[in-house]
Write an enzyme that holds these catalytic residues in place. Structure first.
Site, PDB file in Angstrom:
ATOM      1  N   TRP A 190       0.834  -1.209   0.000  1.00  0.00           N
ATOM      2  CA  TRP A 190       0.000   0.000   0.000  1.00  0.00           C
ATOM      3  C   TRP A 190       0.866   1.256   0.000  1.00  0.00           C
ATOM      4  O   TRP A 190       0.583   2.230  -0.690  1.00  0.00           O
ATOM      5  CB  TRP A 190      -0.891  -0.064   1.237  1.00  0.00           C
ATOM      6  CG  TRP A 190      -2.043   0.886   1.300  1.00  0.00           C
ATOM      7  CD1 TRP A 190      -2.050   2.224   1.027  1.00  0.00           C
ATOM      8  CD2 TRP A 190      -3.385   0.559   1.704  1.00  0.00           C
ATOM      9  NE1 TRP A 190      -3.289   2.754   1.244  1.00  0.00           N
ATOM     10  CE2 TRP A 190      -4.128   1.752   1.659  1.00  0.00           C
ATOM     11  CE3 TRP A 190      -4.004  -0.611   2.121  1.00  0.00           C
ATOM     12  CZ2 TRP A 190      -5.489   1.798   2.014  1.00  0.00           C
ATOM     13  CZ3 TRP A 190      -5.338  -0.553   2.465  1.00  0.00           C
ATOM     14  CH2 TRP A 190      -6.073   0.625   2.408  1.00  0.00           C
ATOM     15  N   ILE A 191       1.937   1.248   0.788  1.00  0.00           N
ATOM     16  CA  ILE A 191       2.759   2.453   0.957  1.00  0.00           C
ATOM     17  C   ILE A 191       3.508   2.808  -0.317  1.00  0.00           C
ATOM     18  O   ILE A 191       4.064   3.914  -0.437  1.00  0.00           O
ATOM     19  CB  ILE A 191       3.749   2.267   2.141  1.00  0.00           C
ATOM     20  CG1 ILE A 191       4.168   3.622   2.740  1.00  0.00           C
ATOM     21  CG2 ILE A 191       4.963   1.462   1.728  1.00  0.00           C
ATOM     22  CD1 ILE A 191       3.065   4.354   3.436  1.00  0.00           C
ATOM     23  N   ARG A 230      -5.448  -1.426  -7.434  1.00  0.00           N
ATOM     24  CA  ARG A 230      -5.646  -2.375  -6.340  1.00  0.00           C
ATOM     25  C   ARG A 230      -7.025  -3.011  -6.311  1.00  0.00           C
ATOM     26  O   ARG A 230      -7.197  -4.050  -5.659  1.00  0.00           O
ATOM     27  CB  ARG A 230      -5.358  -1.680  -5.001  1.00  0.00           C
ATOM     28  CG  ARG A 230      -3.966  -1.095  -4.885  1.00  0.00           C
ATOM     29  CD  ARG A 230      -2.886  -2.120  -5.160  1.00  0.00           C
ATOM     30  NE  ARG A 230      -1.541  -1.556  -4.964  1.00  0.00           N
ATOM     31  CZ  ARG A 230      -0.418  -2.244  -5.102  1.00  0.00           C
ATOM     32  NH1 ARG A 230      -0.455  -3.515  -5.445  1.00  0.00           N
ATOM     33  NH2 ARG A 230       0.756  -1.651  -4.914  1.00  0.00           N
TER      34      ARG A 230
END
Length: 302
Positions: A110-111, A223
């Protein structure tokens, strides 16, 4: 359990004390505020705050482009035009802040989306909870033989049981050692910032994540895609549900042009033109590599 009794009580207290405001309000977003949507086995995602709505996108676009948008007859038409032509700044006028509880290995994926403000739970200051992501049996899969970063067939029987036992045993053992290394009564113990290095990547962490709608759509396009890893895709799908209610006009355009749309290369467009004239086009005469041709075929097969 994703939420403790104290967390549930805090959320209910926040929802029970609404306040009047002069700011733009999205009724769809208000319905999600503070509610925790459970994800995976111990995770959740909740909307903490938001700014703007569909009208904020339209307002920004008309300020930016003035008379250039007068031919667009309605707000939805304008938003679709902006999405279709890849305009970005009008969508940046809307922002959202989320509270997310997720496994560390999902957080590291995610980061990679670096266009957000993030503040993560500090394992230097606090002790992480004994909570680990253990996949459900239907999500245990072998390595794909055609995709180096994907999954193949689902494991079953003794092999699935063996893998699940190892995941549970390793996580439990690592956390037992983590606790044993920390400061104990009468013993100095190891600093938290060092003890945390022994924790597995499936332990849960939490963070606040704030981003604008333009960059959120980019995150969701990647995503929420069917080919994304399951464990991050379910978070993206939960966010999609919130965004659909928050900015319904923008989300419909996003769904049409991004989630449901495709991008074709110049070679691919030329092939489509040739096919429309009745010409038989193959990989050998397309000018594309084998990989490009497979992806081109997949567009029309799915």
């Amino acid at each position: 359990m994703p939420l403790t009794d104290d967390q549930r009580a805090e959320i209910e207290a926040q929802r029970a004390t609404p306040r009047q405001t002069l700011r733009a309000v999205s009724e769809g977003a208000e319905a999600h505020l503070y509610r925790a949507h459970e994800v995976l086995d111990h995770g959740f995602i909740r909307l903490v705050d938001y700014m703007g709505d569909d009208s904020a996108i339209v307002q920004a676009a008309r300020v930016s482009y003035g008379a250039g948008t007068k031919h667009v007859q309605n707000d939805e038409g304008l938003i679709r035009y902006l999405m279709r032509h890849w305009h970005s700044t009008p969508f940046e006028m809307c922002e959202v802040k989320l509270h997310v509880k997720l496994p560390v290995f999902v957080a590291r994926q995610w980061i990679r989306h670096r266009t957000a403000n993030v503040n993560e739970y500090s394992a230097r200051y606090s002790i992480l909870d004994r909570e680990f992501y253990i996949p459900a049996p239907e999500h245990l899969a072998a390595q794909s033989t055609v995709n180096n970063q994907g999954r193949g067939e689902t494991l079953s029987g003794d092999e699935a049981a063996r893998v699940l036992d190892m995941l549970k045993d390793d996580a439990t053992r690592a956390y037992d050692h983590y606790e044993a290394m920390l400061s104990q009564e009468g013993q100095q113990g190891l600093a938290r910032e060092l003890a945390r290095m022994n924790l597995p990547a499936n332990i849960y962490t939490q963070w606040y994540w704030k981003t604008d709608l333009h960059n959120l759509f980019h995150f969701l396009r990647l995503r929420a895609d069917a080919h994304a890893q399951y464990e991050i895709r379910v978070y993206a799908e939960a966010i999609c549900e919130m965004v659909r209610d928050w900015v319904p006009l923008a989300y419909r355009a996003f769904e049409d042009y991004r989630l449901g749309g495709v991008t074709l290369s110049a070679k691919a467009v030329e092939c489509v033109k040739r096919m429309l004239t009745g010409e038989r086009v193959t990989q050998e005469n397309s000018g594309m590599s084998k990989g490009e041709w497979r992806e081109f075929e997949r567009v029309f097969d799915e």
